[in-house]
Design a protein around this motif. Sequence first.
Motif, short mmCIF file in Angstrom:
data_model
loop_
_atom_site.label_atom_id
_atom_site.label_comp_id
_atom_site.label_asym_id
_atom_site.label_seq_id
_atom_site.Cartn_x
_atom_site.Cartn_y
_atom_site.Cartn_z
N GLU A 124 64.95 38.65 27.37
CA GLU A 124 66.29 38.59 26.82
C GLU A 124 66.52 37.36 25.96
OE1 GLU A 124 68.97 39.05 30.10
OE2 GLU A 124 68.21 41.05 30.57
N LYS A 125 65.83 36.30 26.22
CA LYS A 125 65.96 35.07 25.43
C LYS A 125 65.00 35.03 24.24
CE LYS A 125 67.95 31.75 26.54
NZ LYS A 125 69.18 31.25 25.95
N GLY A 126 64.21 36.08 24.04
CA GLY A 126 63.31 36.15 22.91
C GLY A 126 62.11 35.23 23.03
N MET A 127 61.69 34.95 24.26
CA MET A 127 60.60 34.01 24.47
C MET A 127 59.24 34.56 24.05
SD MET A 127 61.69 32.13 27.98
CE MET A 127 63.17 31.17 28.07
N LYS A 128 59.12 35.89 24.02
CA LYS A 128 57.86 36.48 23.55
C LYS A 128 57.62 36.12 22.08
CE LYS A 128 55.35 40.86 23.33
NZ LYS A 128 55.43 42.30 23.55
N ALA A 129 58.68 36.21 21.28
CA ALA A 129 58.58 35.84 19.88
C ALA A 129 58.35 34.34 19.74
CB ALA A 129 59.83 36.25 19.12
N ASP A 130 59.04 33.54 20.57
CA ASP A 130 58.81 32.09 20.55
C ASP A 130 57.36 31.78 20.89
OD1 ASP A 130 61.23 31.18 19.71
OD2 ASP A 130 61.99 30.70 21.71
N TRP A 131 56.81 32.45 21.89
CA TRP A 131 55.43 32.20 22.28
C TRP A 131 54.47 32.54 21.14
CZ3 TRP A 131 53.12 29.28 25.54
CH2 TRP A 131 51.76 29.46 25.82
N LYS A 132 54.81 33.59 20.41
CA LYS A 132 53.95 34.02 19.31
C LYS A 132 54.08 33.11 18.08
CE LYS A 132 52.74 38.09 16.58
NZ LYS A 132 53.04 39.51 16.34
N TYR A 133 55.30 32.69 17.75
CA TYR A 133 55.54 31.99 16.50
C TYR A 133 55.91 30.52 16.63
CZ TYR A 133 55.64 36.70 14.63
OH TYR A 133 55.31 37.97 14.27
N ASN A 134 56.31 30.08 17.81
CA ASN A 134 56.80 28.71 17.96
C ASN A 134 56.49 28.17 19.35
OD1 ASN A 134 58.06 26.35 17.27
ND2 ASN A 134 60.13 27.20 17.26
N GLN A 135 55.21 28.16 19.71
CA GLN A 135 54.79 27.78 21.06
C GLN A 135 55.22 26.36 21.43
OE1 GLN A 135 50.60 28.38 21.63
NE2 GLN A 135 50.77 30.61 21.61
N LYS A 136 55.09 25.45 20.48
CA LYS A 136 55.42 24.05 20.77
C LYS A 136 56.87 23.90 21.23
CE LYS A 136 55.46 19.48 18.67
NZ LYS A 136 55.29 18.71 17.44
N ALA A 137 57.80 24.53 20.51
CA ALA A 137 59.21 24.44 20.88
C ALA A 137 59.48 25.12 22.21
CB ALA A 137 60.09 25.04 19.79
N LEU A 138 58.83 26.25 22.46
CA LEU A 138 59.02 26.95 23.72
C LEU A 138 58.55 26.10 24.90
CD1 LEU A 138 59.82 29.45 25.35
CD2 LEU A 138 57.51 30.34 24.95
N VAL A 139 57.36 25.52 24.77
CA VAL A 139 56.83 24.68 25.83
C VAL A 139 57.75 23.48 26.05
CG1 VAL A 139 54.92 23.15 26.44
CG2 VAL A 139 54.44 25.42 25.54
N GLN A 140 58.23 22.90 24.95
CA GLN A 140 59.15 21.76 25.06
C GLN A 140 60.43 22.17 25.78
OE1 GLN A 140 60.11 20.05 21.27
NE2 GLN A 140 61.54 18.58 22.13
N THR A 141 60.98 23.33 25.45
CA THR A 141 62.19 23.81 26.10
C THR A 141 61.98 24.05 27.60
OG1 THR A 141 62.90 24.86 24.05
CG2 THR A 141 63.93 25.66 26.07
N VAL A 142 60.85 24.65 27.94
CA VAL A 142 60.56 24.93 29.34
C VAL A 142 60.37 23.62 30.12
CG1 VAL A 142 58.84 25.93 30.91
CG2 VAL A 142 59.63 27.24 28.93
N VAL A 143 59.66 22.67 29.53
CA VAL A 143 59.43 21.38 30.21
C VAL A 143 60.74 20.64 30.40
CG1 VAL A 143 58.38 19.10 29.92
CG2 VAL A 143 57.02 21.15 29.49
N VAL A 144 61.58 20.58 29.37
CA VAL A 144 62.88 19.90 29.49
C VAL A 144 63.74 20.59 30.54
CG1 VAL A 144 65.04 19.40 28.28
CG2 VAL A 144 62.86 18.91 27.17
N GLY A 145 63.75 21.93 30.53
CA GLY A 145 64.51 22.67 31.54
C GLY A 145 64.03 22.40 32.95
N ALA A 146 62.70 22.34 33.12
CA ALA A 146 62.13 22.05 34.43
C ALA A 146 62.48 20.63 34.88
CB ALA A 146 60.62 22.25 34.40
N LEU A 147 62.43 19.68 33.95
CA LEU A 147 62.78 18.30 34.30
C LEU A 147 64.25 18.18 34.70
CD1 LEU A 147 60.84 16.32 31.54
CD2 LEU A 147 60.35 16.37 33.99
N ILE A 148 65.12 18.83 33.96
CA ILE A 148 66.55 18.78 34.29
C ILE A 148 66.81 19.44 35.64
CG2 ILE A 148 68.82 19.67 33.62
CD1 ILE A 148 67.97 19.17 30.70
N THR A 149 66.18 20.59 35.87
CA THR A 149 66.35 21.29 37.15
C THR A 149 65.84 20.42 38.29
OG1 THR A 149 66.10 23.41 36.04
CG2 THR A 149 65.77 23.39 38.42
#
Length: 164
Positions: A124-149
């Motif tokens: 629903e968040k379009g992460m498949k497309a992010d993984w395909k076209y913008n992996q760096k930003a996706l990984v950064q978003t996931v890491v920041v989210g994990a750190l905040i959590t």
Amino acid sequence: MENLAAKYTHIPGWGIDADPKNDPTYPMKHRTDEEQKGYTWERPAQQPEDIEILRSIERPNVSAVFGTSVPPQGLSGQIRRFAFRYSESSYGHWLPLLVADRVNVVEGILDDFKRGHVPNIFAEKGMKADWKYNQKALVQTVVVGALITTAVVVLFRNRKNALS
């Protein structure tokens, strides 16, 4: 200024409105200031108000048509009602509306769980497309989210231990 215009001439349509003789409303529009008289046209039929409608404090009436698919409800609805107490030119209006949108996302996820549906947030968040076209930003978003959590969980555990 001329140097700046030359810099962008490769863009199709750039500067098309720079020449006042090329005004698309001339000579068809004769400026008579008639539009300054206010409502000079017949107002369309008013859409029925059968749900709560939040309206700007700057408007004396509701617009002829408005959205009714998602009436304000829950915590996000309370935040939206608060926001509409302030002028549209105020941060007190727009910032709470941004927060209400984020709260509404969480409410939607909780509502899905309540109905027995596990949301596929990854899709629903379009992460498949992010993984395909913008992996760096996706990984950064996931890491920041994990750190905040992690920080929030640690903070609440420390508070709980301090209160015990």
